[in-house]
Design a protein around this motif. Sequence first.
Motif, PDB file in Angstrom:
ATOM      1  N   VAL A 248       0.843  -1.192   0.000  1.00 16.81           N
ATOM      2  CA  VAL A 248       0.000   0.000   0.000  1.00 16.81           C
ATOM      3  C   VAL A 248       0.880   1.244   0.000  1.00 16.81           C
ATOM      4  N   GLY A 249       0.464   2.258  -0.769  1.00 20.30           N
ATOM      5  CA  GLY A 249       1.130   3.557  -0.764  1.00 20.30           C
ATOM      6  C   GLY A 249       0.182   4.647  -0.296  1.00 20.30           C
ATOM      7  N   ILE A 250       0.652   5.495   0.601  1.00 20.78           N
ATOM      8  CA  ILE A 250      -0.130   6.615   1.127  1.00 20.78           C
ATOM      9  C   ILE A 250       0.393   7.899   0.488  1.00 20.78           C
ATOM     10  N   PHE A 251      -0.523   8.709  -0.036  1.00 21.17           N
ATOM     11  CA  PHE A 251      -0.135   9.927  -0.736  1.00 21.17           C
ATOM     12  C   PHE A 251      -0.989  11.103  -0.246  1.00 21.17           C
ATOM     13  N   GLY A 252      -0.428  12.318  -0.355  1.00 23.51           N
ATOM     14  CA  GLY A 252      -1.102  13.501   0.164  1.00 23.51           C
ATOM     15  C   GLY A 252      -1.660  14.422  -0.901  1.00 23.51           C
ATOM     16  N   ASP A 253      -2.087  13.861  -2.033  1.00 25.34           N
ATOM     17  CA  ASP A 253      -2.695  14.693  -3.078  1.00 25.34           C
ATOM     18  C   ASP A 253      -4.071  15.179  -2.639  1.00 25.34           C
ATOM     19  N   ILE A 254      -4.433  16.379  -3.114  1.00 24.22           N
ATOM     20  CA  ILE A 254      -5.716  16.976  -2.714  1.00 24.22           C
ATOM     21  C   ILE A 254      -6.703  17.028  -3.877  1.00 24.22           C
ATOM     22  N   ASP A 255      -6.308  17.685  -4.969  1.00 19.44           N
ATOM     23  CA  ASP A 255      -7.288  17.784  -6.062  1.00 19.44           C
ATOM     24  C   ASP A 255      -6.654  17.963  -7.435  1.00 19.44           C
TER      25      ASP A 255
ATOM     26  N   VAL B  24      -3.363   2.262  -3.693  1.00 21.71           N
ATOM     27  CA  VAL B  24      -3.182   3.684  -3.414  1.00 21.71           C
ATOM     28  C   VAL B  24      -4.209   4.161  -2.393  1.00 21.71           C
ATOM     29  N   PHE B  25      -3.727   4.828  -1.348  1.00 23.38           N
ATOM     30  CA  PHE B  25      -4.604   5.442  -0.341  1.00 23.38           C
ATOM     31  C   PHE B  25      -4.361   6.941  -0.360  1.00 23.38           C
ATOM     32  N   GLU B  26      -5.392   7.702  -0.718  1.00 20.15           N
ATOM     33  CA  GLU B  26      -5.316   9.166  -0.826  1.00 20.15           C
ATOM     34  C   GLU B  26      -6.334   9.799   0.140  1.00 20.15           C
ATOM     35  N   PRO B  27      -5.988   9.914   1.424  1.00 20.30           N
ATOM     36  CA  PRO B  27      -6.967  10.358   2.426  1.00 20.30           C
ATOM     37  C   PRO B  27      -7.399  11.816   2.317  1.00 20.30           C
ATOM     38  N   LEU B  28      -6.642  12.632   1.593  1.00 22.68           N
ATOM     39  CA  LEU B  28      -6.986  14.058   1.482  1.00 22.68           C
ATOM     40  C   LEU B  28      -7.736  14.364   0.187  1.00 22.68           C
ATOM     41  N   TRP B  29      -7.927  13.367  -0.652  1.00 19.32           N
ATOM     42  CA  TRP B  29      -8.438  13.610  -1.998  1.00 19.32           C
ATOM     43  C   TRP B  29      -9.824  14.257  -1.990  1.00 19.32           C
ATOM     44  N   LEU B  30      -9.919  15.379  -2.693  1.00 22.61           N
ATOM     45  CA  LEU B  30     -11.140  16.162  -2.895  1.00 22.61           C
ATOM     46  C   LEU B  30     -11.669  16.831  -1.627  1.00 22.61           C
ATOM     47  N   LYS B  31     -10.828  16.902  -0.598  1.00 23.31           N
ATOM     48  CA  LYS B  31     -11.200  17.747   0.536  1.00 23.31           C
ATOM     49  C   LYS B  31     -10.975  19.208   0.133  1.00 23.31           C
ATOM     50  N   LYS B  32     -11.736  20.108   0.735  1.00 22.06           N
ATOM     51  CA  LYS B  32     -11.506  21.518   0.484  1.00 22.06           C
ATOM     52  C   LYS B  32     -10.120  21.887   1.018  1.00 22.06           C
ATOM     53  N   ARG B  33      -9.416  22.674   0.241  1.00 20.73           N
ATOM     54  CA  ARG B  33      -8.035  22.996   0.615  1.00 20.73           C
ATOM     55  C   ARG B  33      -7.943  23.653   1.989  1.00 20.73           C
TER      56      ARG B  33
ATOM     57  N   GLU C  14      -3.830  15.326 -12.400  1.00 22.76           N
ATOM     58  CA  GLU C  14      -2.652  14.737 -13.048  1.00 22.76           C
ATOM     59  C   GLU C  14      -1.738  14.050 -12.042  1.00 22.76           C
ATOM     60  N   HIS C  15      -1.706  14.549 -10.806  1.00 22.83           N
ATOM     61  CA  HIS C  15      -0.919  13.891  -9.757  1.00 22.83           C
ATOM     62  C   HIS C  15      -1.522  12.535  -9.412  1.00 22.83           C
ATOM     63  N   LEU C  16      -2.828  12.503  -9.225  1.00 16.88           N
ATOM     64  CA  LEU C  16      -3.500  11.238  -8.903  1.00 16.88           C
ATOM     65  C   LEU C  16      -3.328  10.233 -10.036  1.00 16.88           C
ATOM     66  N   ASP C  17      -3.476  10.689 -11.269  1.00 17.27           N
ATOM     67  CA  ASP C  17      -3.330   9.781 -12.418  1.00 17.27           C
ATOM     68  C   ASP C  17      -1.935   9.167 -12.447  1.00 17.27           C
ATOM     69  N   TRP C  18      -0.918   9.986 -12.173  1.00 14.16           N
ATOM     70  CA  TRP C  18       0.456   9.468 -12.171  1.00 14.16           C
ATOM     71  C   TRP C  18       0.650   8.435 -11.065  1.00 14.16           C
ATOM     72  N   VAL C  19       0.183   8.768  -9.885  1.00 16.95           N
ATOM     73  CA  VAL C  19       0.330   7.854  -8.738  1.00 16.95           C
ATOM     74  C   VAL C  19      -0.346   6.518  -9.018  1.00 16.95           C
ATOM     75  N   GLU C  20      -1.568   6.556  -9.487  1.00 12.76           N
ATOM     76  CA  GLU C  20      -2.305   5.319  -9.730  1.00 12.76           C
ATOM     77  C   GLU C  20      -1.668   4.498 -10.845  1.00 12.76           C
ATOM     78  N   ASN C  21      -1.185   5.177 -11.877  1.00 17.47           N
ATOM     79  CA  ASN C  21      -0.560   4.464 -12.988  1.00 17.47           C
ATOM     80  C   ASN C  21       0.729   3.769 -12.553  1.00 17.47           C
ATOM     81  N   VAL C  22       1.589   4.486 -11.851  1.00 18.26           N
ATOM     82  CA  VAL C  22       2.874   3.926 -11.439  1.00 18.26           C
ATOM     83  C   VAL C  22       2.685   2.813 -10.410  1.00 18.26           C
ATOM     84  N   CYS C  23       1.823   3.045  -9.427  1.00 19.31           N
ATOM     85  CA  CYS C  23       1.617   2.039  -8.384  1.00 19.31           C
ATOM     86  C   CYS C  23       0.982   0.761  -8.945  1.00 19.31           C
ATOM     87  N   SER C  24       0.134   0.903  -9.953  1.00 16.89           N
ATOM     88  CA  SER C  24      -0.513  -0.277 -10.535  1.00 16.89           C
ATOM     89  C   SER C  24       0.507  -1.219 -11.171  1.00 16.89           C
TER      90      SER C  24
END
Length: 211
Positions: A88-95, A114-123, A98-108
């Motif tokens: 499992v990889g933990i990442f701090g991307d928000i919104d 992929v665990f993105e706990p901050l994804w789509l939270k208000k900044r 292109e960052h999420l796409d890269w992370v998911e592509n490489v990790c796959s």
Amino acid sequence: MKVFCSFSGGKDSMLALYYGLEKYKKVDYLFTMLSEDCIHSRAHGLPKNLLEKQAQSIGIRLITKCSSWKEYEDNFLGFLEEYVKGGVGIFGDIDLQEHLDWVENVCSKKDVEVFEPLWLKKRKDVVSEFLSLGFKAKIVAVKKDLGIEKYLGKDLTFDLADEFEKIGVDACGENGEFHTFVYDGPIFKHPVDFRVKGTVQKERNIVLELE
């Protein structure tokens, strides 16, 4: 199953790490990509020895690799293959999609979930959660030509986040307006000891020189 956190030493990756520890009850590695000099982090320019101090206080092993931007993906895949394949990889991307796409592509490619706990939270909410939990962070880099040099070296606070918004700067610095160094918080055994040596002019940023 091995769990790692993509670690910059800044507030977003630290908050993601906090939620990762809550979810998985353990994190085996912090992973930071360094510049070719093998001294400073690729993303925020933090010295390796301070990243090591953060890791020691948190109690998680830090793994680093040195890389140019051109070789970044290959070196990242090398880390995944050696340490966390099938984990499992933990990442701090928000919104930034292109960052999420890269992370998911490489990790796959290495069967890493992929665990993105901050994804789509208000900044602004990300900053509020970070501060409400008791983390402490210093602003260690600001983008040139924004007129925010006076904030360099200040601690990130609720009032400062409000002030940023009033002058048109993203409260989370998600557009690269500023970067932070987290030196204390609920997952630290003790604060990280450091001092400011001066400032350095980079191509795009003005950066605190820390040691």
